[in-house]
Scaffold this motif. Structure first.
Motif, PDB file in Angstrom:
ATOM      1  N   TYR A 125     -45.476 -12.857   3.558  1.00 14.58           N
ATOM      2  CA  TYR A 125     -44.198 -13.011   2.872  1.00 14.58           C
ATOM      3  C   TYR A 125     -44.424 -13.520   1.451  1.00 14.58           C
ATOM      4  O   TYR A 125     -45.474 -14.082   1.129  1.00 14.58           O
ATOM      5  CB  TYR A 125     -43.296 -14.004   3.626  1.00 14.58           C
ATOM      6  N   ARG A 159     -36.746 -20.584   5.614  1.00 13.36           N
ATOM      7  CA  ARG A 159     -36.578 -19.141   5.737  1.00 13.36           C
ATOM      8  C   ARG A 159     -35.712 -18.535   4.646  1.00 13.36           C
ATOM      9  O   ARG A 159     -35.722 -17.326   4.436  1.00 13.36           O
ATOM     10  CB  ARG A 159     -35.951 -18.793   7.084  1.00 13.36           C
ATOM     11  N   GLU A 216     -39.376 -13.855   1.689  1.00 11.37           N
ATOM     12  CA  GLU A 216     -39.009 -12.456   1.909  1.00 11.37           C
ATOM     13  C   GLU A 216     -40.291 -11.732   2.350  1.00 11.37           C
ATOM     14  O   GLU A 216     -41.324 -11.863   1.698  1.00 11.37           O
ATOM     15  CB  GLU A 216     -38.482 -11.859   0.598  1.00 11.37           C
ATOM     16  N   ASN A 259     -41.019  -5.827   3.254  1.00  8.24           N
ATOM     17  CA  ASN A 259     -39.680  -5.469   2.779  1.00  8.24           C
ATOM     18  C   ASN A 259     -39.720  -5.145   1.298  1.00  8.24           C
ATOM     19  O   ASN A 259     -39.026  -4.237   0.831  1.00  8.24           O
ATOM     20  CB  ASN A 259     -38.720  -6.652   2.960  1.00  8.24           C
ATOM     21  N   ARG A 283     -30.641 -10.848   0.330  1.00  6.20           N
ATOM     22  CA  ARG A 283     -30.668 -11.643   1.550  1.00  6.20           C
ATOM     23  C   ARG A 283     -30.986 -13.105   1.231  1.00  6.20           C
ATOM     24  O   ARG A 283     -30.255 -14.011   1.624  1.00  6.20           O
ATOM     25  CB  ARG A 283     -31.734 -11.082   2.504  1.00  6.20           C
ATOM     26  N   THR A 284     -32.064 -13.333   0.471  1.00  4.28           N
ATOM     27  CA  THR A 284     -32.429 -14.724   0.176  1.00  4.28           C
ATOM     28  C   THR A 284     -31.372 -15.372  -0.727  1.00  4.28           C
ATOM     29  O   THR A 284     -31.096 -16.553  -0.605  1.00  4.28           O
ATOM     30  CB  THR A 284     -33.821 -14.819  -0.480  1.00  4.28           C
ATOM     31  N   ARG A 307     -33.119  -9.181  11.029  1.00  2.00           N
ATOM     32  CA  ARG A 307     -33.865 -10.410  11.291  1.00  2.00           C
ATOM     33  C   ARG A 307     -35.054 -10.508  10.350  1.00  2.00           C
ATOM     34  O   ARG A 307     -35.631  -9.510   9.972  1.00  2.00           O
ATOM     35  CB  ARG A 307     -34.352 -10.424  12.741  1.00  2.00           C
ATOM     36  N   ASP A 308     -35.432 -11.730  10.034  1.00  2.00           N
ATOM     37  CA  ASP A 308     -36.541 -11.960   9.115  1.00  2.00           C
ATOM     38  C   ASP A 308     -37.867 -11.855   9.863  1.00  2.00           C
ATOM     39  O   ASP A 308     -37.988 -12.336  10.986  1.00  2.00           O
ATOM     40  CB  ASP A 308     -36.402 -13.357   8.500  1.00  2.00           C
ATOM     41  N   SER A 340     -40.914 -12.831   8.358  1.00  2.00           N
ATOM     42  CA  SER A 340     -41.934 -13.649   7.699  1.00  2.00           C
ATOM     43  C   SER A 340     -42.603 -14.541   8.735  1.00  2.00           C
ATOM     44  O   SER A 340     -41.930 -15.082   9.611  1.00  2.00           O
ATOM     45  CB  SER A 340     -41.307 -14.537   6.630  1.00  2.00           C
TER      46      SER A 340
END
Lengths: 594, 594
Positions: A106, A124, A128, A132, A572-573, B589-590, B592
């Motif tokens: 990530y 979390r 990322e 992705n 998303r983040t 869903r993540d 990482s």
């Protein structure tokens, strides 16, 4: 304040500040030719996120028509931090076969790590998955979650091992061949060989570090309230020490202060008066890389908050209970009991980089030296960027005679203003210290450089006069700080070079080569400082903004929220980080020990 | 579907279902006297969250006026799970000095643990600090984050140790004196002594377990895509095995299937066809504690989803690469390579409970036996609830002669309907199996019990006829399942007993003591089953609802969302859980690895 009111204000202010920030970034004055050169120069680069150009797909159709597809060059990238991710994000992979190796699958938005330590933002929310980020490339970039153990420069090979040791079916070691190697592996903690630091201190480099700090802060409170302890023991358990007064250490101290006084005192009321936070700084001031107005603002704020700042002290050793220091002024030894120490000073070299440095004759250096095109000195086809490298800027005085010769077209032995202005654009691009020097002297035109000592314009100068005029320029050379901003700009710069490689082979865009003649293929990397924040707790922050602006207080904190939200790597983040801030605002921070 | 549309639908459906649920809980028919007794009986208890009465503060003013404050009884609570927290939440602490010991300083909403394993819900969204839950009591409840090492029943003392070993100033061991001890310590994993399980399997009891599973699932994908592996090795790394076909195991398998097929296949496209999920169940069906319609619905759904269900297999050993089983029908041995095993079968005894059981003469039991008032059998002033205990319900046939004697007021040797109806209320409260028996036989009136074998009403029965009439009642006795619902109801029940203790000393509210005469101080604990959910993935769930209703499919999943959101312990966790669901819906869903 009413909850709904709070939420409303939050959304309103955030919206306003976002608009303000956009406007602020757009309205930029371009005052002189020098400035215009700089602006044009940077027009096509930009940060990790701002850049929205889609990679050119021009090469593809030729390949398809040709049938005989030429072998793509193998690019191996080590690291998925700011530099590596920024490089990958903009790379046109139609002409490269890209493989990425990193022990972390990530990308982490590291400037928010101090917020993670106290649960203002969740871990979390700032990460990322690399896959992705790269999947828009149709899977043509391969990512391996592994550690690079060794770079074999002679054979253009790297050796890797998966970070998962246990229960893996198949071999967990592999090697990769490269044509170009991008080292963006970052740095590791620098303990300066202080004894006990690795065993007894916390660090703040990785997401896991921040999560561990969060658990330990809660642990300190849980141990302080246990039955049967003396008040002195409770106080020791609640003494939090931060070593290092740089932006990370200071932000952590401020976050911790807020966490304690906004949340923890409510649920651990019996020990609320026993908490102490101490910052130990070897220099004379905290935040000494910032403007001194910010530094003293921070010191005053910390004094009001009751955060003890111990300047001029060097830590000599750390044990499980004590931290031992030397007072640099008096030379006296001193020690303090502690409940927890966070070590936040400087950056050290990764072993694999150390080994590689020895292979390329840089064994006695601290970080990899590169030229202005981010190429590692002493070897070919290897690039280094981010915290593991530093750009070794060429001094103008080394090339001064060649510059003079190239500029003096008529070989008259003297340089006219016109002749000088003919080369100045290339000089400024090749030696960015010239521009810094002009700015520092408040000169708006390069012709001003050639004035005589009384300040009168001169029509021409000879070689000695030319040397004299530029003799102080190199004093402006600064090594780049080990920040996310530098790394991200380097990544974006390098991907641009890779993308326009073929084009620039025939039409070099770089400055004139004064020594050997011809032109450099690419413009050298140049860092554009966009400013720097220092959140100080209590919804206050300090900021250095471009153009020597300094801003401090509550409004700066809102600017900080705004900038950090807009700089997130994905929607998303961004959504999660803003959600976390709102959650903290409404419900406070969570103190569960998980 | 459009994102905004999704969000709109989400909010709309959630709102509707919440209203539906509230209505559904309110509209309850009261069909007969038996049912009315039951309803009245339960009116003042209720679940952990539903109960909103503020604790009575009556005692306080008397103390204040009196000056000579009587010593408060010391209550020590072990555990902060469903039982412990539910007990603390409703306890009136004006008359007790309460101390809580638990290695976890938070309450976890365990039914959502399977969702945490795949990141559908974040770990922090399902936990609430215990101190937050108890702080409304003005800090008069003390909480210690420690493990109970030993209970010394003879001296009414417990010995504890802080869970923080390192770097603690002061002694980390302490002991506490109690007048009443509440053991709500829960259970631990039961490996049935299968070799290799502790070393190579994952469990799903704690929040940390769920977080570890989440990381390991990502690890399995990362190791499967490493260069140089054979397809067989990749397949092994991506073989996920769940041992145990109960609700937790099944929900995890379903969550994992969704995670893989909704999120992971997009970012690990090269291995998407190599993933396998296998559920190993020793019984003939999965979810065998549920209605068989649900069980077969789940099996069909899993078959469609490609989740392999291996019934009738018992795991004999687990190694780092292989899981070895025995086919219970054929007796053959079998083994499978695996990438990860989640062990989710049954509950085992905590060592400190095991030791305590030996002290009170229950050494040969699996869990602590209590009477119907949750008092541990064989000792005084110790209560046990939740997964570490079981209620040993008294058989009606043991007391049948005493009941007859007490009912036969005129000592005629026969019981008339009127005489029987005079004691039946007490009988039903004392022996809840009577009510279960009536329900199972579809009898609406207790008088129906006394009918003769041909179904005719009788006016009176003698002792033999009475014994015959009740002879099958005890077959309806069931031990309570180890669920959150049981634990929460027990906690609420016990706190009510503690709250009304003084009142009930003089005016006992319990049923008649048929053997010794007089009345029990309190009504015995009775469990009210509110239903049970089994989420099956793909936005489908199955549910057993009160009154033998069974519901399956997408609408049940929405009912699940609705119930689980409403059952959250605080508005903070409710907000976070709903936020997580929405986040998953919009962004997925993540993946990482943190």
């Amino acid at each position: 304040m009413n909850f709904l009111m709070k939420i409303y204000l939050l959304s309103l202010l955030y919206h306003d500040l976002l608009i303000f920030q956009i406007t602020w970034l757009q309205v930029k004055s371009q005052r002189s030719k020098v400035h215009r050169i700089r602006e044009n120069y940077w027009l096509s680069s930009g940060g990790l996120i701002a850049h929205a150009d889609s990679p050119s797909e021009g090469g593809k159709s030729i390949f398809e028509l040709n049938q005989k597809v030429p072998q793509k060059k193998k690019v191996v990238v080590l690291g998925t931090g700011w530099a590596g991710t920024s490089f990958l994000k903009d790379l046109d992979i139609s002409s490269y076969d890209v493989q990425v190796v990193s022990p972390r699958n990530y990308f982490a938005f590291t400037p928010l790590l101090p917020s993670v330590t106290c649960g203002t933002v969740e871990a979390r929310s700032i990460v990322e998955p690399v896959r992705n980020i790269i999947k828009k490339r149709n899977g043509e970039i391969n990512f391996w979650e592994a550690e690079c153990l060794k770079i074999d420069q002679a054979n253009r090979k790297i050796f890797c091992r998966s970070i998962i040791d246990e229960n893996l079916a198949g071999n967990n070691e592999f090697s990769l061949q490269y044509d170009y190697l991008i080292i963006a592996i970052g740095a590791q903690v620098n303990t300066f060989n202080t004894s006990g630091v690795l065993e007894h201190c916390h660090f703040l480099k990785e997401v896991e570090d921040a999560q561990k700090i969060r658990r330990t802060v809660i642990d300190c409170f849980e141990k302080a309230v246990l039955p049967g302890l003396t008040e002195e023991e409770r106080k020791t358990n609640l003494h939090f020490v931060v070593v290092g007064g740089g932006p990370t250490g200071i932000e952590f101290a401020a976050e911790l202060h807020d966490f304690v006084h906004e949340d923890l005192v409510n649920i651990y009321p019996s020990v609320k008066d026993l908490v102490n936070i101490t910052v130990i700084q070897s220099g004379d001031h905290i935040l000494n890389s910032f403007d001194e107005r910010i530094s003293s603002f921070a010191e005053r704020k910390f004094q009001r908050d009751g955060i003890q700042v111990l300047t001029g002290h060097r830590v000599v050793s750390v044990s499980d209970r004590l931290i031992n220091m030397k007072n640099k002024t008096t030379g006296n030894d001193d020690s303090m009991p502690h409940g927890m120490v966070v070590w936040s000073t400087g950056v050290g070299t990764h072993p694999v980089v150390k080994d590689f440095m020895e292979q390329v004759g840089q064994g006695n250096r601290r970080v990899l030296a590169t030229d202005e095109w981010l190429r590692v000195k002493g070897c070919e086809n290897v690039y280094a960027l981010g915290d593991c490298a530093t750009v070794d800027q060429k001094k103008i005085m080394e090339d001064i005679s060649e510059i003079f010769k190239a500029a003096d077209k008529d070989n008259s032995g003297t340089l006219t203003i016109e002749e000088f202005q003919d080369v100045i654009e290339d000089v400024i691009i090749r030696y960015p210290q010239v521009e810094l020097y002009l700015n520092s002297k408040h000169l708006f035109d390069v012709a001003d450089l050639l004035r005589d000592t009384d300040g009168n314009d001169r029509l021409e100068v000879d070689i000695e006069g030319f040397k004299l005029a530029l003799s102080h320029v190199d004093t402006q050379m600064k090594s780049l700080p080990a920040t996310a901003q530098v790394a991200a700009q380097q990544g974006a710069y390098l991907s641009r070079c890779f993308n326009i490689w073929d084009k620039c082979k025939d039409n070099p865009e770089g400055p004139r080569k004064f020594r050997s003649g011809g032109r450099h293929e690419f413009r050298p990397f140049r860092y554009r400082h966009l400013g720097q924040f220092a959140p100080l707790g209590g919804e206050q922050a300090a900021a250095e903004l471009p153009g020597d602006w300094v801003s401090m207080g509550h409004s700066t904190q809102w600017l900080w929220y705004s900038v950090y939200a807009s700089k997130q790597v994905s929607w998303r983040t961004r959504f999660l980080v803003i959600g976390d801030w709102s959650r903290r605002y409404i419900f406070g921070r969570d103190s569960s020990r998980i």
